[in-house]
Design a protein around this motif. Sequence first.
Motif, mmCIF file in Angstrom:
data_model
loop_
_atom_site.group_PDB
_atom_site.id
_atom_site.type_symbol
_atom_site.label_atom_id
_atom_site.label_comp_id
_atom_site.label_asym_id
_atom_site.label_seq_id
_atom_site.Cartn_x
_atom_site.Cartn_y
_atom_site.Cartn_z
ATOM 1 N N LEU A 31 -6.953 13.191 -3.860
ATOM 2 C CA LEU A 31 -6.237 11.850 -4.448
ATOM 3 C C LEU A 31 -6.401 12.072 -6.158
ATOM 4 C CD1 LEU A 31 -7.961 9.337 -1.831
ATOM 5 C CD2 LEU A 31 -6.080 9.952 -2.381
ATOM 6 N N TRP A 32 -7.560 12.301 -6.650
ATOM 7 C CA TRP A 32 -7.259 12.516 -8.305
ATOM 8 C C TRP A 32 -7.007 13.223 -8.536
ATOM 9 C CZ3 TRP A 32 -13.524 13.808 -7.923
ATOM 10 C CH2 TRP A 32 -14.463 12.380 -8.053
ATOM 11 N N LEU A 33 -6.197 14.659 -7.764
ATOM 12 C CA LEU A 33 -5.118 15.201 -9.000
ATOM 13 C C LEU A 33 -4.126 14.389 -8.291
ATOM 14 C CD1 LEU A 33 -5.616 18.814 -6.715
ATOM 15 C CD2 LEU A 33 -6.519 18.023 -9.301
ATOM 16 N N THR A 34 -3.693 14.073 -7.315
ATOM 17 C CA THR A 34 -2.476 13.085 -7.134
ATOM 18 C C THR A 34 -2.290 12.001 -8.340
ATOM 19 O OG1 THR A 34 -2.350 13.153 -4.689
ATOM 20 C CG2 THR A 34 -1.276 11.421 -5.647
ATOM 21 N N SER A 35 -3.278 11.524 -8.334
ATOM 22 C CA SER A 35 -3.785 10.728 -10.016
ATOM 23 C C SER A 35 -3.529 11.211 -11.202
ATOM 24 C CB SER A 35 -4.574 10.297 -9.427
ATOM 25 O OG SER A 35 -4.804 9.288 -10.615
ATOM 26 N N LEU A 36 -3.488 13.006 -11.028
ATOM 27 C CA LEU A 36 -3.296 12.820 -12.493
ATOM 28 C C LEU A 36 -1.454 13.167 -12.478
ATOM 29 C CD1 LEU A 36 -5.629 15.393 -12.680
ATOM 30 C CD2 LEU A 36 -5.926 13.805 -14.098
ATOM 31 N N GLN A 37 -0.874 14.065 -11.250
ATOM 32 C CA GLN A 37 0.757 13.931 -11.120
ATOM 33 C C GLN A 37 1.382 12.785 -11.217
ATOM 34 O OE1 GLN A 37 2.247 16.728 -10.881
ATOM 35 N NE2 GLN A 37 3.717 16.333 -10.253
ATOM 36 N N VAL B 13 8.442 8.240 -4.747
ATOM 37 C CA VAL B 13 7.447 9.446 -5.633
ATOM 38 C C VAL B 13 7.078 11.081 -3.809
ATOM 39 C CG1 VAL B 13 5.078 9.865 -6.044
ATOM 40 C CG2 VAL B 13 6.127 8.089 -6.455
ATOM 41 N N ARG B 14 7.341 11.720 -4.249
ATOM 42 C CA ARG B 14 7.677 12.851 -2.949
ATOM 43 C C ARG B 14 5.815 13.381 -3.268
ATOM 44 N NH1 ARG B 14 11.835 14.133 -6.141
ATOM 45 N NH2 ARG B 14 11.841 15.522 -7.057
ATOM 46 N N VAL B 15 5.670 13.783 -4.190
ATOM 47 C CA VAL B 15 3.809 14.253 -3.945
ATOM 48 C C VAL B 15 3.218 13.426 -3.254
ATOM 49 C CG1 VAL B 15 2.971 12.693 -6.045
ATOM 50 C CG2 VAL B 15 1.868 14.499 -5.280
ATOM 51 N N TYR B 16 3.431 12.099 -2.893
ATOM 52 C CA TYR B 16 2.935 11.658 -1.983
ATOM 53 C C TYR B 16 3.039 12.455 -0.355
ATOM 54 C CZ TYR B 16 2.114 7.438 -4.863
ATOM 55 O OH TYR B 16 1.272 6.582 -5.826
ATOM 56 N N HIS B 17 4.077 12.866 0.164
ATOM 57 C CA HIS B 17 4.683 13.613 1.311
ATOM 58 C C HIS B 17 2.725 14.731 0.815
ATOM 59 C CE1 HIS B 17 7.942 11.989 2.796
ATOM 60 N NE2 HIS B 17 8.396 11.777 1.473
ATOM 61 N N LEU B 18 2.555 15.171 -0.067
ATOM 62 C CA LEU B 18 2.139 16.407 -0.368
ATOM 63 C C LEU B 18 0.568 15.912 -0.189
ATOM 64 C CD1 LEU B 18 1.558 19.645 -0.583
ATOM 65 C CD2 LEU B 18 1.087 18.939 -2.466
ATOM 66 N N MET C 253 8.159 5.907 -9.298
ATOM 67 C CA MET C 253 9.580 6.683 -9.234
ATOM 68 C C MET C 253 9.307 7.980 -9.783
ATOM 69 S SD MET C 253 11.536 3.129 -7.589
ATOM 70 C CE MET C 253 12.402 4.154 -6.827
ATOM 71 N N GLU C 254 9.461 9.487 -9.266
ATOM 72 C CA GLU C 254 10.106 10.692 -10.451
ATOM 73 C C GLU C 254 11.662 10.518 -10.353
ATOM 74 O OE1 GLU C 254 7.608 14.011 -8.276
ATOM 75 O OE2 GLU C 254 8.026 12.447 -7.047
ATOM 76 N N GLU C 255 12.297 9.569 -9.977
ATOM 77 C CA GLU C 255 13.657 9.364 -10.179
ATOM 78 C C GLU C 255 14.314 8.166 -9.953
ATOM 79 O OE1 GLU C 255 16.061 12.188 -8.067
ATOM 80 O OE2 GLU C 255 15.330 13.862 -9.031
ATOM 81 N N THR C 256 14.865 6.884 -11.113
ATOM 82 C CA THR C 256 14.322 5.962 -10.671
ATOM 83 C C THR C 256 15.674 4.846 -11.717
ATOM 84 O OG1 THR C 256 13.228 3.382 -10.818
ATOM 85 C CG2 THR C 256 12.717 5.448 -11.867
ATOM 86 N N PHE D 184 0.146 7.398 3.066
ATOM 87 C CA PHE D 184 1.382 8.027 1.907
ATOM 88 C C PHE D 184 2.860 8.485 2.463
ATOM 89 C CE2 PHE D 184 -3.028 8.573 0.463
ATOM 90 C CZ PHE D 184 -3.400 7.764 -0.771
ATOM 91 N N PHE D 185 3.179 8.653 3.909
ATOM 92 C CA PHE D 185 4.114 8.763 4.064
ATOM 93 C C PHE D 185 5.384 7.946 4.073
ATOM 94 C CE2 PHE D 185 1.971 11.913 6.313
ATOM 95 C CZ PHE D 185 1.981 13.857 5.900
ATOM 96 N N PRO D 186 4.881 6.828 4.447
ATOM 97 C CA PRO D 186 6.343 5.338 3.867
ATOM 98 C C PRO D 186 6.281 5.293 2.311
ATOM 99 C CG PRO D 186 4.439 5.143 5.417
ATOM 100 C CD PRO D 186 3.727 6.562 5.400
ATOM 101 N N LEU D 187 4.598 5.693 1.945
ATOM 102 C CA LEU D 187 4.115 5.666 0.856
ATOM 103 C C LEU D 187 5.431 6.359 0.104
ATOM 104 C CD1 LEU D 187 0.878 4.590 0.320
ATOM 105 C CD2 LEU D 187 2.922 2.722 0.029
ATOM 106 N N ALA D 188 5.500 7.291 -0.103
ATOM 107 C CA ALA D 188 6.120 8.235 -0.746
ATOM 108 C C ALA D 188 8.164 8.245 -0.646
ATOM 109 C CB ALA D 188 6.332 9.256 0.235
ATOM 110 N N SER D 189 8.078 7.144 0.444
ATOM 111 C CA SER D 189 9.995 6.759 0.318
ATOM 112 C C SER D 189 10.283 5.711 -0.590
ATOM 113 C CB SER D 189 10.895 7.087 2.095
ATOM 114 O OG SER D 189 10.340 7.235 2.554
ATOM 115 N N LEU D 190 9.239 4.881 0.105
ATOM 116 C CA LEU D 190 9.395 3.325 -0.488
ATOM 117 C C LEU D 190 8.952 3.505 -2.530
ATOM 118 C CD1 LEU D 190 8.763 -0.070 -0.438
ATOM 119 C CD2 LEU D 190 6.514 0.651 -0.584
#
Length: 206
Positions: A185-191, A138-143, A2-5, A129-135
Amino acid sequence: MMEETRMPPEAAIFGTANGVFFMAIFGTLWAYTGIMGLQWPGGTQTALLIIALLIGIALCTTGFLLLRSGRKFSGTSAGSKSGKKQRNAFNLIFAAEGIAIAIAIFVCNATQITQLIPIIVALIVGVHFFPLASLFGVRVYHLTGGLICAIALVAWIFIPERISIGGYEANAYMTVVGLGSALVLWLTSLQIVRIGRGIVQNAEAR
């Protein structure tokens, strides 16, 4: 993850590491799909597959390093009640994705539109990925989800099923969707690695 947790550092780092593994492994699988779609000579495809595998291994290694960092912190483990609820919700989302993919493949085979399988599967993966972003917060999952869906739609609407690449006829849907999704997905992994390292740094500064 989580980005803010408010989760304890150990649990948060455990979550980010799992996110890295997920993105790295499935990114590599999408890369495999894209490379096979190129239909280039065996030696070239093998070299590309090795490169994709090495990228996946490198990203997974960063996930293991995050896990090791998490062991330095005490506190509520990833097995807390909130952690269990989160994992249960993730399992439901993941199961729904798997069922949707299985149904889509069955329908495509039954209706003889198998060429659309990569596109439909990518759309399902992107949407999940959209429900995962909320769960996970992680906002980047929306992107991530939006980009994968966009790649699939662009391939379907604007790119013919078969194109010539490097003098060889390629399955454009497999290649564009596969390699495009892998890159996302690889770029998301790096983020996610960056997020995890931020959690470690913040915990160490306390």
